[in-house]
Each structure stands twice: as C-alpha cells, then as structure tokens.
Enzyme design. Structure first.
Site, PDB file in Angstrom:
ATOM      1  N   TYR A   1       1.224  -1.302  -0.508  1.00  0.00           N
ATOM      2  CA  TYR A   1       0.111  -0.322   0.251  1.00  0.00           C
ATOM      3  C   TYR A   1       0.880   1.522   0.314  1.00  0.00           C
ATOM      4  O   TYR A   1       0.347   2.201  -1.137  1.00  0.00           O
ATOM      5  CB  TYR A   1      -0.987   0.531   1.421  1.00  0.00           C
ATOM      6  CG  TYR A   1      -1.899   1.252   1.341  1.00  0.00           C
ATOM      7  CD1 TYR A   1      -2.703   1.317   0.695  1.00  0.00           C
ATOM      8  CD2 TYR A   1      -1.247   1.992   2.252  1.00  0.00           C
ATOM      9  CE1 TYR A   1      -3.794   2.096   0.851  1.00  0.00           C
ATOM     10  CE2 TYR A   1      -2.993   3.268   2.363  1.00  0.00           C
ATOM     11  CZ  TYR A   1      -3.712   2.876   1.045  1.00  0.00           C
ATOM     12  OH  TYR A   1      -4.312   4.100   1.476  1.00  0.00           O
TER      13      TYR A   1
ATOM     14  N   LYS B   1       1.076   4.262  -3.074  1.00  0.00           N
ATOM     15  CA  LYS B   1       0.616   5.779  -2.627  1.00  0.00           C
ATOM     16  C   LYS B   1       1.770   6.734  -3.100  1.00  0.00           C
ATOM     17  O   LYS B   1       1.235   7.098  -3.368  1.00  0.00           O
ATOM     18  CB  LYS B   1       0.240   5.727  -0.998  1.00  0.00           C
ATOM     19  CG  LYS B   1      -1.361   5.145  -1.012  1.00  0.00           C
ATOM     20  CD  LYS B   1      -1.868   5.405  -1.919  1.00  0.00           C
ATOM     21  CE  LYS B   1      -3.905   4.792  -2.018  1.00  0.00           C
ATOM     22  NZ  LYS B   1      -4.539   5.360  -2.328  1.00  0.00           N
TER      23      LYS B   1
END
Length: 246
Positions: A154, A158
C-alpha cells in the site's frame, strides 16, 4: 464553483470517494461515479447526489484493466463530450508483514492503486490536452509519505502515486492542466472503525492535532484543487493529516 464541469471519481461507492463525489456535485459538477465491486453502493451515491439536486451517473470499470479504462473514457466522452476533472481515488489494501506478503497481494494493490491511476490518466489525457485545460487529483496517503509497517504494498503504491503526480504535472503544465495529489492521514471510514481501541489510540497519539479527520476534510480539499482557485498549483502533495507528516 464547478457549474458546467464534468468530474469522474473512481471508487466513489463509499467512504472518501463518495464524499468527494457528493462535494463536487454540490459545487455544481456533473459527476461520473465509478465503481467496480458494489453497484448498489454506487447507485446509493448517485441517489444521494440527485436528492441534493445534483447530477450523477454510475459506471462500472475495473481501473486496474487498461482496456476497460479506455472504454470508460469513450463512454464519458460520448455522454458528456469530455472530462474536466479526474479524481483517482480507487484503492484497496492487502496488509501484511513483508516476510509473509504474497506476490499476489503485492501485485493486486499496485495494479489497482497505482496502475489504475496511470490507466485513467493515459486514456483521459488526450481530451485534456485537446481542451488545454483540466484538473487531475490523485488520492495518495500519508503512508506513501512516511511508510507504514505492514503496508509495504500500500505504501509503495501511494508513494508511486506521488511520483506519478509530479511527472505528469511536468508533462502537462504547459497545456494548462493541473495535476496534484492529496495525502489523507487517519480518516474516519468503515475501514478505520474496525480497528481496536488500543490501535486507534496509538494512531491518534501520533497526530499533532490529537484527533482523526473526516471524509469531508478530504472532499473539500479535492474540491479546492478542482476549482479555478487552484489554477496556479500543480505537482503538489497536500497532506490532510492533522500534522502526521510534519
């Protein structure tokens, strides 16, 4: 205000995506509500927008699929003649420590969160270039700025969105197209509500403002970056995080 503008919000069936869609509609934009999983939730977003006097249209598309995003661009262009605002919000998590993380979990998160943004930008940018205007807002995360244990996939996705934002901003700036990122911190959503009290307290202790944020905090920031008030802002990352990333 955004009267006459057409906005696409990916992953707009719930949470931050729904709040963004509703805020843009409240500002006068016609909103394309993208979803992949739950049609019911997307239609609920449309209903809420219409009840408030706005205009919305739900369209299914798996943003991780390049060709499907091409079809999405065609549908939006056929219905509205083009797009003015693109909000890449769709994202998933598959948390786990790096030593236990499967290749599938890593790839799936990168495919949706990062490649999904590439796919939509790739297919909608010709229209922006032709119009010599447009706003692209990518929803990153404070995890992409600071990193987060148990979220290697994740956080990487990002952080990649931030690099994508800055690169595309440089490429499109001369055509009057603004590309920015918003990095939410600890925002109250269904996902965060499932955390234990101990885990919540630990996170809140790390926030200088000593409180969580709301989906409306993110939505209002996106609305600002979508409006003419931000026409001289591009390639930036706005951390809406109560000070976590200071």
């Amino acid at each position: 205000m955004l009267e006459g503008r057409v906005a696409l919000v990916t992953g707009a069936g719930k949470g931050i995506g729904r709040a963004i869609a509703m805020e843009l509609a409240a500002q006068g934009a016609r909103v394309v509500v993208n979803y992949n999983g739950s049609e019911e939730k997307a239609l609920e977003t449309v209903r809420l927008i219409e009840e408030a006097g706005g205009e919305a249209w739900a369209v299914k598309c798996d943003v991780s699929d390049f060709d499907s995003c091409g079809e999405l661009a065609k549908k939006v262009t056929e219905k509205y003649g083009g797009l003015d605002i693109l909000v890449n919000n769709a994202g998933i998590t598959r948390d786990g420590l790096i030593m236990r993380m499967s290749e599938e979990d890593y790839d799936k998160v990168l495919d949706t969160n990062l490649k999904g943004a590439f796919n939509t930008i790739r297919h909608f940018s010709p229209g922006f270039l032709k119009r010599r205007s447009g706003k692209i807002i990518n929803i990153s995360s404070v995890s992409g700025v600071l990193g987060n244990a148990g979220q290697a996939n994740y956080s990487a996705s990002k952080a990649g969105l931030i690099g994508l934002t800055k690169s595309v901003a440089r490429e499109l700036a001369s055509r009057g197209i603004c590309v920015n990122a918003v990095a939410p911190g600890f925002i109250e959503t269904d996902m965060t509500k499932s955390m234990s009290d101990k885990a919540r307290e630990a996170v809140i202790d790390s926030i200088p403002m000593r409180r969580t944020g709301t989906v409306e905090d993110i939505a209002r920031t996106v609305a600002f970056l979508s409006d003419a008030a931000s026409d001289y802002i591009t390639g930036q990352v706005l951390c809406v995080d109560g000070g976590m990333a200071i």
